[in-house]
Design a protein around this motif. Structure first.
Motif, short mmCIF file in Angstrom:
data_model
loop_
_atom_site.label_atom_id
_atom_site.label_comp_id
_atom_site.label_asym_id
_atom_site.label_seq_id
_atom_site.Cartn_x
_atom_site.Cartn_y
_atom_site.Cartn_z
N VAL A 78 0.84 -1.20 0.00
CA VAL A 78 0.00 0.00 0.00
C VAL A 78 0.88 1.25 0.00
O VAL A 78 1.54 1.54 1.01
CB VAL A 78 -0.93 0.03 1.23
CG1 VAL A 78 -1.83 1.27 1.17
CG2 VAL A 78 -1.75 -1.24 1.33
N PRO A 79 0.92 1.99 -1.10
CA PRO A 79 1.68 3.25 -1.11
C PRO A 79 0.83 4.37 -0.51
O PRO A 79 -0.33 4.56 -0.89
CB PRO A 79 1.94 3.49 -2.60
CG PRO A 79 0.78 2.85 -3.29
CD PRO A 79 0.35 1.68 -2.42
N VAL A 80 1.40 5.11 0.42
CA VAL A 80 0.68 6.22 1.06
C VAL A 80 1.53 7.47 0.97
O VAL A 80 2.65 7.51 1.51
CB VAL A 80 0.36 5.91 2.54
CG1 VAL A 80 -0.26 7.13 3.22
CG2 VAL A 80 -0.57 4.71 2.65
N ILE A 81 1.02 8.50 0.31
CA ILE A 81 1.71 9.80 0.27
C ILE A 81 1.22 10.60 1.46
O ILE A 81 0.03 10.93 1.57
CB ILE A 81 1.42 10.54 -1.05
CG1 ILE A 81 1.84 9.68 -2.25
CG2 ILE A 81 2.16 11.88 -1.06
CD1 ILE A 81 3.30 9.28 -2.24
N ALA A 82 2.14 10.89 2.38
CA ALA A 82 1.76 11.59 3.60
C ALA A 82 2.99 12.24 4.22
O ALA A 82 4.12 11.77 4.03
CB ALA A 82 1.12 10.63 4.61
N ASP A 83 2.76 13.31 4.95
CA ASP A 83 3.80 14.02 5.69
C ASP A 83 3.60 13.71 7.16
O ASP A 83 2.48 13.84 7.68
CB ASP A 83 3.67 15.53 5.43
CG ASP A 83 4.83 16.33 5.98
OD1 ASP A 83 5.39 15.94 7.03
OD2 ASP A 83 5.18 17.36 5.38
N ILE A 84 4.66 13.30 7.85
CA ILE A 84 4.51 12.94 9.26
C ILE A 84 4.16 14.14 10.13
O ILE A 84 3.78 13.97 11.29
CB ILE A 84 5.77 12.23 9.81
CG1 ILE A 84 7.01 13.13 9.70
CG2 ILE A 84 5.99 10.89 9.11
CD1 ILE A 84 8.24 12.56 10.39
N GLN A 85 4.25 15.34 9.59
CA GLN A 85 3.83 16.53 10.33
C GLN A 85 2.32 16.77 10.21
O GLN A 85 1.77 17.61 10.91
CB GLN A 85 4.58 17.76 9.84
CG GLN A 85 6.08 17.68 10.07
CD GLN A 85 6.80 18.91 9.57
OE1 GLN A 85 6.43 20.04 9.88
NE2 GLN A 85 7.85 18.70 8.78
N ASP A 86 1.65 16.03 9.33
CA ASP A 86 0.21 16.16 9.11
C ASP A 86 -0.54 15.15 9.99
O ASP A 86 -0.71 13.99 9.64
CB ASP A 86 -0.09 15.91 7.63
CG ASP A 86 -1.55 16.15 7.27
OD1 ASP A 86 -2.41 16.15 8.17
OD2 ASP A 86 -1.82 16.32 6.06
#
Length: 360
Positions: A78-86
């Protein structure tokens, strides 16, 4: 690699690791980076239920996803585009997928760049890490494996200080909780993005002089496979709260490393390829360390892994420092608060260099 490392690479028995990973939902943050992507390449060998590749760079996530799918078509990726600051995006990921094991490799790692952008180091490496850890606790993950750095030991740089703050924070968060928090502390990883050997090879290919900052600069080195094996083995061995460190032998002089890389390329140092000394950059040390003075180190189970039990934490002081830093990076003009950030860090990390100067 033996010539470069000055020692034989460490091989760890991976049989036990299968039970740690098999049938689990695994989340790797920073999945497109050097360490994160190698973790993602190795994890499918142990048949996880699902592997979540989380990162904010779409190209790197796309690349590692397709590489794994070709080799392991039977594994759920599962590819997930995300920022750990979000935080909202992160909570969605944890609520929907319920990861059981988290390998947290996402971080800003470039020392000179973070000296110029200290607020970003704090926001990403400290508070981004806190976000991932808080949701690991909230959604009852089994294990949280934090990828740290030797630069966190007696740090002279903002990057190193941010990693040390994250170590302290996770040791505090992990007390008396269901989730096991553990820290894996790396030396310099040969072949990783931003490491010195790819730079040397690039300079040699271009016929340019190799640049070395200081003739006495030394570093501990490990290969990417060693780094990943250390991460896996640490997860198997962890009881919670420990710091795991690979025995990397003696540190290597960067100048000697430059000579070796030139010779291994079939060339002669200072004849075919010159070596130029450029001077130490802001935040860099001459000598990196692997252990803090307070850490009690023991070798257990595997001869090549040290396990450090956490020292007593200044809980209240740590909490105050984090609150102060959070206020700084969220409310003030971040380009003008570098000295304030360094001063606040110096109150919780004794000896931290407030102006990013070099020390030995």
């Amino acid at each position: 690699m033996e010539e470069i490392l000055g020692r034989k690479p460490v091989n760890i028995n991976l049989n036990e690791i299968a039970e740690f990973v098999k049938g689990k939902v695994i989340l790797v943050t920073g999945a497109g980076g050097s360490i994160g992507s190698e973790l993602c390449r190795q994890i499918p060998n142990f048949n996880p239920e699902k592997l979540i590749l989380l990162g904010r760079g779409e190209n790197s996530i796309f690349t590692i996803e397709n590489e794994i799918k070709v080799k392991y078509p039977h594994i759920s990726i599962v590819p997930v585009i995300a920022d750990i600051q979000d935080k909202k995006r992160l909570e969605d990921v944890f609520a929907y997928y319920r990861p059981q094991i988290i390998f947290h490799a996402a971080a800003h790692k470039h020392v000179p760049l973070m000296e110029l952008n200290p607020s970003e180091a704090i926001k990403n490496n400290v508070f981004g890490t806190r976000n991932v850890a808080e949701y690991a606790l909230a959604y009852r993950a089994e294990s949280f494996v934090y990828i740290s750095s030797d630069k966190a030991v007696n740090p002279s740089s903002i990057m190193g200080a941010s990693k040390r703050l994250a170590e302290l924070m996770l040791q505090s968060m992990g007390k008396f909780k269901d989730t096991k928090f553990l820290i894996v502390r790396f030396g310099n990883v040969i072949g990783s993005r931003g490491s010195v050997i790819p730079l040397f090879l690039q300079q040699i290919k271009a016929g340019q002089p190799i640049t070395v900052t200081h003739p006495d600069m030394v570093r501990y080195f490990m290969t990417i496979p060693e780094a990943v094996q250390l991460v896996f083995q640490s997860g198997v061995m962890a009881k919670g709260g420990e710091t795991f460190i690979l025995d990397m032998g003696k540190p290597v002089k960067i100048l000697d490393l430059a000579h070796n890389v030139i010779r291994l390329s079939g060339l002669e140092p200072n004849k075919d390829i010159k070596i130029v000394l450029t001077g130490i950059r802001p935040g860099e040390k001459l000598v990196e360390e692997m252990f803090t003075a307070e850490e009690k180190r023991i070798t257990v189970k595997h001869d090549s892994i040290y396990v450090c039990e956490p020292a007593a934490l200044p809980e209240e002081h740590l909490h105050e420092t984090l609150l102060k830093l959070e206020e700084m990076v969220s409310q003030k003009i971040t380009f003008v608060i570098a000295d304030e950030i360094r001063s606040a860090i110096g109150q919780i990390i004794p000896g931290f260099q407030e102006e990013g100067v070099v020390h030995e």
